[in-house]
Scaffold this motif. Structure first.
Motif, PDB file in Angstrom:
ATOM      1  N   PRO A  98       0.790  -1.242   0.000  1.00  0.00           N
ATOM      2  CA  PRO A  98       0.000   0.000   0.000  1.00  0.00           C
ATOM      3  C   PRO A  98       0.819   1.288   0.000  1.00  0.00           C
ATOM      4  O   PRO A  98       0.420   2.278  -0.602  1.00  0.00           O
ATOM      5  CB  PRO A  98      -0.824  -0.098   1.286  1.00  0.00           C
ATOM      6  N   ASP A  99       1.946   1.317   0.716  1.00  0.00           N
ATOM      7  CA  ASP A  99       2.747   2.544   0.712  1.00  0.00           C
ATOM      8  C   ASP A  99       4.205   2.243   1.044  1.00  0.00           C
ATOM      9  O   ASP A  99       4.525   1.147   1.502  1.00  0.00           O
ATOM     10  CB  ASP A  99       2.186   3.620   1.657  1.00  0.00           C
ATOM     11  N   ALA A 100       5.052   3.240   0.785  1.00  0.00           N
ATOM     12  CA  ALA A 100       6.497   3.021   0.945  1.00  0.00           C
ATOM     13  C   ALA A 100       7.166   4.329   1.347  1.00  0.00           C
ATOM     14  O   ALA A 100       6.593   5.416   1.207  1.00  0.00           O
ATOM     15  CB  ALA A 100       7.093   2.504  -0.360  1.00  0.00           C
ATOM     16  N   PHE A 101       8.375   4.202   1.837  1.00  0.00           N
ATOM     17  CA  PHE A 101       9.203   5.364   2.182  1.00  0.00           C
ATOM     18  C   PHE A 101      10.375   5.426   1.209  1.00  0.00           C
ATOM     19  O   PHE A 101      10.728   4.431   0.585  1.00  0.00           O
ATOM     20  CB  PHE A 101       9.753   5.209   3.605  1.00  0.00           C
ATOM     21  N   LYS A 102      10.991   6.584   1.120  1.00  0.00           N
ATOM     22  CA  LYS A 102      12.201   6.640   0.294  1.00  0.00           C
ATOM     23  C   LYS A 102      13.309   7.436   0.970  1.00  0.00           C
ATOM     24  O   LYS A 102      13.068   8.296   1.822  1.00  0.00           O
ATOM     25  CB  LYS A 102      11.927   7.143  -1.107  1.00  0.00           C
ATOM     26  N   TRP A 103      14.528   7.132   0.567  1.00  0.00           N
ATOM     27  CA  TRP A 103      15.741   7.597   1.229  1.00  0.00           C
ATOM     28  C   TRP A 103      16.760   7.919   0.134  1.00  0.00           C
ATOM     29  O   TRP A 103      16.988   7.077  -0.742  1.00  0.00           O
ATOM     30  CB  TRP A 103      16.237   6.456   2.136  1.00  0.00           C
TER      31      TRP A 103
END
Ligand SMILES: Cc1cc2nc3c(=O)[nH]c(=O)nc-3n(C[C@H](O)[C@H](O)[C@H](O)COP(=O)(O)OP(=O)(O)OC[C@H]3O[C@@H](n4cnc5c(N)ncnc54)[C@H](O)[C@@H]3O)c2cc1C
Length: 382
Positions: free
Chosen positions: A269-274
């Motif tokens: 459903p969702d993700a983080f980024k770096w």
């Protein structure tokens, strides 16, 4: 010094907590200063290879880790589109027989929670964001952003990639943007229904991007993935655990990948980024009564899954150096620690950059076979 010296540690991350518990176990007085208000359950998985598991075993955490973590059957490497296997390193009992310890994948928060369980609550001062360090003749003073301060006999900066302790003696750094970002997500395995992922830690290698997918719990009820792909530097993602990513853009970036990858991205459903930054090795890690540990002294791209592993190895070696320190000579103990750790951490930092670890047949012994509790405490020959 007639009283027991106090060692300050800035940062209650993986390296800082590990060191705090090791020093407490060795009878030191320890104070940990952490900028966060409290610990939060950061959405990320983490692989722990045999070298960090050996450190965690020495801390008495192995059986508790096995209860919560997933033990992949292999480290599987596949072509992004055909799925052809380029290299498979059998883990499980084979690794245990070879290295004496398993390869485990876990939720980062589970690892952090177990480390925190070894450190008494009254040792950690939350809401303490370090602003500056002052070097005294026989002590070190920490100045915090809220105007308070604390004085300790020696200081360890375990304050991560943006280390304030590091800049107190090396000055401000200027990392280079690598032109790449990492997306990461943890999501319930139930979202995949009956069509689950395999029991390996699988890395899918594309021409200019990759994705690593694995379970992170013994119950196999959570899946984690982490990617690396190019992103235009004109819109720069910060180096941060809390920046949200765009799932539609991520799915588009991996549209050419194997259906097994796309099904994972479609279910998530969702993700983080770096943002993935590049830094050259720092000239030195210690200054008088101050030392650095973990990402503060050897930040590296996550391509070998060895950043936290190096922080744990650092902690074990530093605790051993301090235990054998003569007459509270912190500077000497810190220099010995740096002399032992820097060559290895630098080698892994540089190898991580090449991003080819395990893609083809690879010798893993020199990385996974390191036993931080038993390597000699000697300066390596020049
Ligand atoms: C996407 C991604 C995937 C990764 N996967 C793996 C993996 O599978 N295996 C592995 O071994 N490594 C992995 N790593 C690397 C690993 O996350 C780091 O190397 C590890 O977290 C470093 O630990 P640390 O204790 O040095 O720093 P951190 O864990 O970053 O802890 C630093 C602490 O210091 C605190 N702090 C910072 N500044 C201040 C201040 N001014 N005052 C007070 N407190 C402060 C922070 O709040 C934090 O609690 C990955 C990294 C990334 C980005």
């Amino acid at each position: 010094m007639n009283r027991r010296p106090t060692i300050g540690i800035v940062g209650a991350g993986i390296g800082g907590l590990a060191l705090a518990s090791m020093l407490i176990a060795r009878g030191f007085s320890v104070r940990v200063f952490e900028q966060a208000h409290q610990f939060s359950r950061l959405g990320a998985g983490i692989q722990m290879a045999p070298n960090p598991i050996a450190v965690l075993r020495g801390m008495g955490l192995e059986s508790r880790l096995r209860e919560v973590a997933f033990a992949p059957v292999s480290l599987l490497n596949r072509e992004h589109d055909t799925g052809n296997v380029t290299n498979e390193v059998i883990a499980g009992p084979t690794f245990e027989a070879r290295y004496g310890v398993p390869y485990l994948a876990m939720h980062r928060a589970d690892l952090h929670r177990l480390l925190a369980s070894l450190v008494p609550d009254n040792v950690i001062a939350f809401d303490h964001k370090l602003a500056a360090v002052e070097y005294g003749a026989s002590d070190v003073t920490l100045r915090f952003t809220d105007g308070t301060d604390a004085t300790v006999d020696a200081l360890v900066g375990a304050d991560g990639v943006h280390s304030v302790v590091r800049s107190s003696f090396l000055g401000e750094e200027e990392p280079r943007y690598s032109g790449r970002i990492a997306y990461r997500a943890v999501f319930p395995a139930s979202l995949l229904g009956d069509d689950q992922i395999n029991l390996s830690r699988t890395k899918w290698w594309g021409p200019d991007r990759h994705i690593v997918i694995y379970y992170i719990t013994a119950a196999r009820d959570e899946i984690y993935f982490v990617t690396s792909q190019p992103e235009d530097a004109t819109w720069l993602t910060p180096e941060s655990w809390s920046t949200r990513g765009d799932m539609a853009a991520l799915r588009q970036d991996f549209a050419e990948f194997h259906p097994d990858v796309r099904k994972v991205l479609n279910a998530c459903p969702d993700a983080f980024k770096w943002a993935l930054m590049e830094r050259d090795p720092f000239s030195h890690w210690t200054e008088r009564r101050v030392a650095l540990l973990g990402d503060a002294c050897h930040p590296m791209p996550p391509y070998m899954a060895q950043g936290a592993a190096m922080a744990l190895e650092d902690a074990a070696i530093l605790a051993r150096c301090l235990q054998t320190m003569q007459a509270d000579n912190f500077a000497e103990a810190f220099q010995l620690y740096e002399a032992i750790r820097k060559p290895r951490a630098t080698q892994i930092q540089q190898r991580s950059r090449t991003n080819n670890w395990l893609r083809q047949q690879t010798s893993t012994e020199w990385v996974y076979g390191y036993d931080a509790w038993n390597v000699p405490l000697e300066r390596p020959a020049a």
